[in-house]
Design a protein around this motif. Structure first.
Motif, PDB file in Angstrom:
ATOM      1  N   GLY A   1       4.824 -15.856   0.570  1.00  0.00           N
ATOM      2  CA  GLY A   1       3.487 -16.106   1.114  1.00  0.00           C
ATOM      3  C   GLY A   1       3.148 -15.108   2.172  1.00  0.00           C
ATOM      4  O   GLY A   1       2.242 -15.900   3.052  1.00  0.00           O
ATOM      5  N   TRP A   2       3.496 -14.107   2.404  1.00  0.00           N
ATOM      6  CA  TRP A   2       3.157 -13.365   3.806  1.00  0.00           C
ATOM      7  C   TRP A   2       1.903 -12.383   3.438  1.00  0.00           C
ATOM      8  O   TRP A   2       1.960 -11.970   2.834  1.00  0.00           O
ATOM      9  CB  TRP A   2       4.286 -12.748   4.448  1.00  0.00           C
ATOM     10  CG  TRP A   2       5.165 -13.604   5.289  1.00  0.00           C
ATOM     11  CD1 TRP A   2       6.151 -14.550   4.719  1.00  0.00           C
ATOM     12  CD2 TRP A   2       5.238 -13.607   6.751  1.00  0.00           C
ATOM     13  NE1 TRP A   2       6.773 -14.954   5.914  1.00  0.00           N
ATOM     14  CE2 TRP A   2       6.172 -14.477   6.967  1.00  0.00           C
ATOM     15  CE3 TRP A   2       4.520 -13.182   7.741  1.00  0.00           C
ATOM     16  CZ2 TRP A   2       6.551 -14.817   8.361  1.00  0.00           C
ATOM     17  CZ3 TRP A   2       4.801 -13.313   9.096  1.00  0.00           C
ATOM     18  CH2 TRP A   2       5.986 -14.259   9.284  1.00  0.00           C
ATOM     19  N   TYR A   3       1.373 -12.237   4.393  1.00  0.00           N
ATOM     20  CA  TYR A   3       0.180 -11.116   4.508  1.00  0.00           C
ATOM     21  C   TYR A   3      -0.270 -10.770   5.967  1.00  0.00           C
ATOM     22  O   TYR A   3      -0.511 -11.712   6.544  1.00  0.00           O
ATOM     23  CB  TYR A   3      -0.986 -11.335   3.506  1.00  0.00           C
ATOM     24  CG  TYR A   3      -1.935 -10.162   3.302  1.00  0.00           C
ATOM     25  CD1 TYR A   3      -1.540  -9.337   2.340  1.00  0.00           C
ATOM     26  CD2 TYR A   3      -2.822 -10.188   4.124  1.00  0.00           C
ATOM     27  CE1 TYR A   3      -2.394  -8.334   2.139  1.00  0.00           C
ATOM     28  CE2 TYR A   3      -3.737  -8.939   3.969  1.00  0.00           C
ATOM     29  CZ  TYR A   3      -3.363  -8.185   2.971  1.00  0.00           C
ATOM     30  OH  TYR A   3      -4.105  -7.142   2.827  1.00  0.00           O
ATOM     31  N   PRO A   4      -0.298  -9.499   6.320  1.00  0.00           N
ATOM     32  CA  PRO A   4       0.114  -8.588   5.499  1.00  0.00           C
ATOM     33  C   PRO A   4       1.615  -8.350   5.271  1.00  0.00           C
ATOM     34  O   PRO A   4       2.306  -9.299   5.721  1.00  0.00           O
ATOM     35  CB  PRO A   4      -0.174  -7.225   6.361  1.00  0.00           C
ATOM     36  CG  PRO A   4      -1.374  -7.764   7.253  1.00  0.00           C
ATOM     37  CD  PRO A   4      -0.960  -9.103   7.487  1.00  0.00           C
ATOM     38  N   GLN A   5       2.282  -7.279   4.515  1.00  0.00           N
ATOM     39  CA  GLN A   5       3.769  -7.368   4.439  1.00  0.00           C
ATOM     40  C   GLN A   5       4.504  -7.291   5.644  1.00  0.00           C
ATOM     41  O   GLN A   5       4.271  -6.507   6.674  1.00  0.00           O
ATOM     42  CB  GLN A   5       3.932  -5.945   3.789  1.00  0.00           C
ATOM     43  CG  GLN A   5       5.260  -5.934   3.156  1.00  0.00           C
ATOM     44  CD  GLN A   5       5.735  -4.526   2.187  1.00  0.00           C
ATOM     45  OE1 GLN A   5       4.651  -3.927   1.838  1.00  0.00           O
ATOM     46  NE2 GLN A   5       6.823  -4.224   2.078  1.00  0.00           N
ATOM     47  N   PRO A   6       5.411  -8.282   6.034  1.00  0.00           N
ATOM     48  CA  PRO A   6       6.287  -8.354   7.254  1.00  0.00           C
ATOM     49  C   PRO A   6       7.668  -7.785   7.123  1.00  0.00           C
ATOM     50  O   PRO A   6       8.158  -7.117   5.911  1.00  0.00           O
ATOM     51  CB  PRO A   6       6.393  -9.738   7.054  1.00  0.00           C
ATOM     52  CG  PRO A   6       6.646 -10.162   5.838  1.00  0.00           C
ATOM     53  CD  PRO A   6       5.682  -9.227   4.799  1.00  0.00           C
ATOM     54  N   GLU A   7       8.167  -7.700   8.170  1.00  0.00           N
ATOM     55  CA  GLU A   7       9.712  -7.282   8.363  1.00  0.00           C
ATOM     56  C   GLU A   7      10.541  -8.325   8.496  1.00  0.00           C
ATOM     57  O   GLU A   7      10.147  -9.199   9.079  1.00  0.00           O
ATOM     58  CB  GLU A   7       9.716  -6.422   9.786  1.00  0.00           C
ATOM     59  CG  GLU A   7       8.948  -5.158   9.546  1.00  0.00           C
ATOM     60  CD  GLU A   7       9.084  -3.947   8.706  1.00  0.00           C
ATOM     61  OE1 GLU A   7      10.415  -3.781   8.471  1.00  0.00           O
ATOM     62  OE2 GLU A   7       8.204  -3.210   8.240  1.00  0.00           O
TER      63      GLU A   7
END
Length: 224
Positions: free
Chosen positions: A143-149
């Protein structure tokens, strides 16, 4: 002051919000002249200038408002007399991200405020099994945005490198998230340490967000 001396001031930096938050897009007249009798138009300049909010003749006039903004926009009516024409946007969604134009036709003045919207969730860390002399930990966060590390740390803050291939949002994952949110997943084999505590950390620098979850692996899980 004459209209040529009046400035419309927005925000020097993009406004950053998380999905579900309420946010204020700043827009002010300088010097602080009253905007009560002016027309104030907020539009999305990245959506063929579609209307987000319209104030005219002393009241809101949102008959031609974008339907996705219905019931979520407002001006600070008691602040209009001080030149504050900022827009309040409630229950922000990922699709609200974009460029907002604050425009006052009588002055022919406008300013654009970028809105960045992110989404976060708490990572889940679990014991996935054993491998050789170590324990395989699985760390997942969706459910993250933008793409996480995503990174796994030992109790001293050292990054433990992934042993299995890591995957981010593949096609099947994206279908689950219609808004294009990302799920990150990592499998890491860890060796016994002095306290067997490990932390799964997910970081997204653009929206300045970090979430982490800790696990303690019981010593007896490790194969002696």
């Amino acid at each position: 002051p004459g209209s040529s001396q009046i400035q419309l001031v927005g925000s020097a930096d993009p406004v950053v919000a998380l999905a579900g938050d309420d946010v204020v897009l700043p827009c002010y007249l300088k010097p602080n002249v009253s905007a009560v009798d002016m027309m104030v138009e907020w539009t999305r300049s990245d959506l063929k200038t579609e209307r987000v909010h319209l104030y005219r003749e002393g009241r809101d006039s949102n008959g031609h408002q974008l339907t996705s903004y219905r019931g979520r926009t407002s001006l600070f009516k008691e602040e209009l007399k001080n030149g504050n024409v900022s827009l309040k946007l409630t229950r922000v969604t990922l699709s609200d991200a974009g460029h907002y134009k604050c425009f006052i036709p009588t002055l022919m003045k406008e300013t654009t405020i970028p809105l960045i919207v992110g989404a976060v969730s708490q990572p889940v860390i679990s014991i996935n099994g054993t491998k050789d002399w170590g324990v395989v930990l699985k760390c997942v966060s969706g459910g993250w945005y933008p793409q996480p590390e995503l990174e796994l740390l030992d109790s001293h803050g050292n990054i433990v490198s992934a042993t299995e291939p890591t995957e981010t949002s593949d096609s099947s994952e994206t279908e689950i998230h219609p808004e294009g949110r990302y799920t990150v997943r990592q499998y890491v084999t860890v060796q016994k340490t002095d306290d067997n505590r490990f932390t799964c950390r997910v970081v997204q620098l653009q929206i300045n967000q970090t979430r982490e979850t800790q696990i303690h692996v019981p010593g007896e899980v490790f194969i002696h």
